[in-house]
Write an enzyme that holds these catalytic residues in place. Structure first.
Site, PDB file in Angstrom:
ATOM      1  N   ASP A 100       5.647  -6.249  -5.867  1.00 49.96           N
ATOM      2  CA  ASP A 100       5.588  -5.128  -6.756  1.00 49.96           C
ATOM      3  C   ASP A 100       5.774  -5.611  -8.211  1.00 49.96           C
ATOM      4  O   ASP A 100       6.045  -6.795  -8.325  1.00 49.96           O
ATOM      5  CB  ASP A 100       6.434  -4.191  -6.564  1.00 49.96           C
ATOM      6  CG  ASP A 100       7.847  -4.548  -6.675  1.00 49.96           C
ATOM      7  OD1 ASP A 100       8.347  -5.000  -7.569  1.00 49.96           O
ATOM      8  OD2 ASP A 100       8.761  -4.300  -5.747  1.00 49.96           O
ATOM      9  N   HIS A 114       5.431 -15.078  -3.935  1.00 54.08           N
ATOM     10  CA  HIS A 114       4.352 -14.342  -2.595  1.00 54.08           C
ATOM     11  C   HIS A 114       3.274 -13.669  -3.540  1.00 54.08           C
ATOM     12  O   HIS A 114       2.311 -12.928  -2.838  1.00 54.08           O
ATOM     13  CB  HIS A 114       5.251 -13.351  -1.991  1.00 54.08           C
ATOM     14  CG  HIS A 114       5.842 -13.963  -1.088  1.00 54.08           C
ATOM     15  ND1 HIS A 114       7.216 -13.346  -0.142  1.00 54.08           N
ATOM     16  CD2 HIS A 114       6.407 -15.398  -0.712  1.00 54.08           C
ATOM     17  CE1 HIS A 114       7.603 -14.401   0.587  1.00 54.08           C
ATOM     18  NE2 HIS A 114       7.303 -15.668   0.258  1.00 54.08           N
ATOM     19  N   CYS A 122     -10.721 -14.083  -6.420  1.00 57.63           N
ATOM     20  CA  CYS A 122     -11.939 -14.692  -5.770  1.00 57.63           C
ATOM     21  C   CYS A 122     -11.768 -15.634  -5.003  1.00 57.63           C
ATOM     22  O   CYS A 122     -11.190 -16.861  -5.291  1.00 57.63           O
ATOM     23  CB  CYS A 122     -12.892 -14.939  -6.634  1.00 57.63           C
ATOM     24  SG  CYS A 122     -14.521 -15.055  -6.020  1.00 57.63           S
ATOM     25  N   SER A 184      16.252 -10.360   3.803  1.00 62.38           N
ATOM     26  CA  SER A 184      16.821 -10.575   5.088  1.00 62.38           C
ATOM     27  C   SER A 184      16.895 -12.222   5.387  1.00 62.38           C
ATOM     28  O   SER A 184      17.498 -12.361   6.519  1.00 62.38           O
ATOM     29  CB  SER A 184      15.984  -9.941   5.945  1.00 62.38           C
ATOM     30  OG  SER A 184      14.586 -10.294   6.014  1.00 62.38           O
ATOM     31  N   GLU A 210      22.973  -5.265   5.021  1.00 57.99           N
ATOM     32  CA  GLU A 210      23.833  -5.840   6.175  1.00 57.99           C
ATOM     33  C   GLU A 210      23.584  -7.363   6.051  1.00 57.99           C
ATOM     34  O   GLU A 210      22.965  -7.848   5.409  1.00 57.99           O
ATOM     35  CB  GLU A 210      23.114  -5.335   7.567  1.00 57.99           C
ATOM     36  CG  GLU A 210      22.106  -5.727   7.860  1.00 57.99           C
ATOM     37  CD  GLU A 210      20.740  -4.915   7.314  1.00 57.99           C
ATOM     38  OE1 GLU A 210      19.562  -5.639   7.091  1.00 57.99           O
ATOM     39  OE2 GLU A 210      21.095  -3.863   6.903  1.00 57.99           O
TER      40      GLU A 210
HETATM   41  P1  OAD Z   1      12.965  -7.479   4.504  1.00 60.20           P
HETATM   42  O1  OAD Z   1      12.652  -6.059   4.833  1.00 60.20           O
HETATM   43  O2  OAD Z   1      12.853  -8.460   5.602  1.00 60.20           O
HETATM   44  O3  OAD Z   1      14.758  -7.324   4.217  1.00 60.20           O
HETATM   45  C1  OAD Z   1      15.181  -6.336   3.421  1.00 60.20           C
HETATM   46  C2  OAD Z   1      16.535  -6.672   2.891  1.00 60.20           C
HETATM   47  O4  OAD Z   1      17.001  -6.090   2.152  1.00 60.20           O
HETATM   48  C3  OAD Z   1      17.456  -6.504   4.102  1.00 60.20           C
HETATM   49  O5  OAD Z   1      18.550  -7.768   4.357  1.00 60.20           O
HETATM   50  C4  OAD Z   1      18.212  -5.361   3.792  1.00 60.20           C
HETATM   51  O6  OAD Z   1      19.773  -5.422   4.289  1.00 60.20           O
HETATM   52  C5  OAD Z   1      18.304  -5.357   2.553  1.00 60.20           C
HETATM   53  N1  OAD Z   1      18.231  -4.010   1.605  1.00 60.20           N
HETATM   54  C6  OAD Z   1      17.650  -2.674   2.177  1.00 60.20           C
HETATM   55  N2  OAD Z   1      17.932  -1.896   1.029  1.00 60.20           N
HETATM   56  C7  OAD Z   1      18.671  -2.417   0.035  1.00 60.20           C
HETATM   57  C8  OAD Z   1      19.338  -1.930  -1.224  1.00 60.20           C
HETATM   58  N3  OAD Z   1      19.241  -0.717  -1.205  1.00 60.20           N
HETATM   59  N4  OAD Z   1      20.099  -2.955  -1.705  1.00 60.20           N
HETATM   60  C9  OAD Z   1      20.338  -3.958  -1.061  1.00 60.20           C
HETATM   61  N5  OAD Z   1      19.720  -4.533  -0.121  1.00 60.20           N
HETATM   62  C10 OAD Z   1      19.015  -3.767   0.544  1.00 60.20           C
HETATM   63  O7  OAD Z   1      12.337  -7.966   3.045  1.00 60.20           O
HETATM   64  P2  OAD Z   1      12.445  -9.399   2.494  1.00 60.20           P
HETATM   65  O8  OAD Z   1      13.352 -10.237   2.850  1.00 60.20           O
HETATM   66  O9  OAD Z   1      12.115  -9.255   1.022  1.00 60.20           O
HETATM   67  O10 OAD Z   1       6.199 -11.241   2.734  1.00 60.20           O
HETATM   68  O11 OAD Z   1      10.994  -9.900   3.218  1.00 60.20           O
HETATM   69  C11 OAD Z   1      10.664 -11.270   2.826  1.00 60.20           C
HETATM   70  C12 OAD Z   1       9.102 -11.474   2.904  1.00 60.20           C
HETATM   71  O12 OAD Z   1       8.874 -10.804   4.473  1.00 60.20           O
HETATM   72  C13 OAD Z   1       8.376 -10.546   2.132  1.00 60.20           C
HETATM   73  O13 OAD Z   1       7.950 -11.064   0.938  1.00 60.20           O
HETATM   74  C14 OAD Z   1       7.091 -10.425   2.908  1.00 60.20           C
HETATM   75  C15 OAD Z   1       7.498  -9.988   4.214  1.00 60.20           C
HETATM   76  O14 OAD Z   1       6.850 -10.453   5.253  1.00 60.20           O
HETATM   77  C16 OAD Z   1       5.023 -11.448   2.513  1.00 60.20           C
HETATM   78  O15 OAD Z   1       4.353 -10.514   2.625  1.00 60.20           O
HETATM   79  C17 OAD Z   1       4.355 -12.588   2.426  1.00 60.20           C
END
Ligand code: OAD
Length: 242
Positions: A100, A114, A122, A184, A210
């Site tokens: 975003d 990412h 393209c 995460s 968490e």
């Molecule tokens: P995840 O969905 O794996 O993890 C989200 C994390 O945010 C978790 O550790 C939650 O505890 C935390 N969380 C949720 N709400 C929150 C809040 N209000 N404040 C603080 N923490 C909060 O998302 P990412 O780790 O970003 O890649 O995922 C990594 C990558 O996996 C993404 O960039 C995407 C995905 O596959 C691609 O699409 C290439």
């Protein structure tokens, strides 16, 4: 967290949790984006080759959603911290896994490892277009440079190499403080940045709801919503709160 001093270098890695309170879904867990979609269908080059219409719909929905959301207090706190750093000889680098544009809209300089929902690319000539106006889920956007029938989202899919890895490696080698927020720790190589920062002796901080998979006892775990935790973290970095 103590006030940062001149010469300190803070690196911040953010993930979907930082944008959750703006109304954008995270990936993992109940209600997450990967609950309703198979990763291999919508986030791999093979999925795109097999069914570009499905992949296009998935990303067009996410592109359209950007119009209805705003940066939250976490995004603004990091932008303010970067600006403060510029004025106090503290280098602040923001690396994000988020596709975003909320960090950018809040005023941060960001390394979007990412890719970005706003950018289409393209596959034939590598021409890139930055736009958020062609949002029809059923209509591909042709390449304005070479005429190829459809641009792909400029998103790093599974099996592809994230952007800026050389620059990120340099940044991590020289970091004195590292914050991982709203991620995460499940996706590599980003999940390894915390370890890389530890290994050069940086102080490490982790914010999430968490404990993430890559948390270790030496990290300071700042549990809670990013919109509350990051403004306080930034205030401590700037010496506004002790
Ligand atoms: P995840 O969905 O794996 O993890 C989200 C994390 O945010 C978790 O550790 C939650 O505890 C935390 N969380 C949720 N709400 C929150 C809040 N209000 N404040 C603080 N923490 C909060 O998302 P990412 O780790 O970003 O890649 O995922 C990594 C990558 O996996 C993404 O960039 C995407 C995905 O596959 C691609 O699409 C290439």
């Amino acid at each position: 967290m103590q006030r940062l001093e001149a010469g300190d270098r803070l690196t911040i890695l953010t993930g979907a949790g930082v944008s959750a309170e703006s109304g954008l879904a995270t990936f993992r867990g109940g209600g997450g984006l990967w609950e309703g979609h198979r990763v291999e269908d919508v986030a791999t080059p093979e999925g795109w080759a097999r069914d570009p219409g499905l992949v296009w719909r998935f990303y067009q929905m996410r592109r359209a959603a950007l119009g209805g959301v705003q940066p939250n207090a976490a995004h603004f706190a990091l932008a303010r911290l970067e600006q403060w750093g510029r004025e106090h000889d503290v280098r602040v680098h923001l690396i994000t896994q988020n596709v975003d544009d909320l960090h950018q809209r809040a005023g941060s300089t960001v390394l979007p490892m990412h890719g970005e929902l706003e950018v289409l690319r393209c596959e034939r000539c590598d021409h890139r277009v930055r736009e958020l106006t062609s949002l029809d889920e059923a209509v591909f956007v042709p390449c304005p440079a070479c005429g190829h029938t459809r641009l792909r989202p400029d998103i790093v899919w599974f099996g592809e190499v994230p952007y800026g890895m050389d620059a990120i490696e340099d940044i991590l080698m020289n970091t004195t403080h590292f914050l991982s927020a709203g991620t995460s720790g499940a996706v590599w190589p980003a999940a390894g940045f915390l370890h890389a920062a530890r290994s050069v002796g940086a102080r490490t901080y982790v914010n999430a709801l968490e404990a993430p998979a890559n948390l270790e006892p030496g990290d300071r775990f700042l549990e809670g919503p990013a919109s509350q935790v990051l403004p306080e973290f930034a205030a401590r970095c700037m010496g506004e709160v002790r």
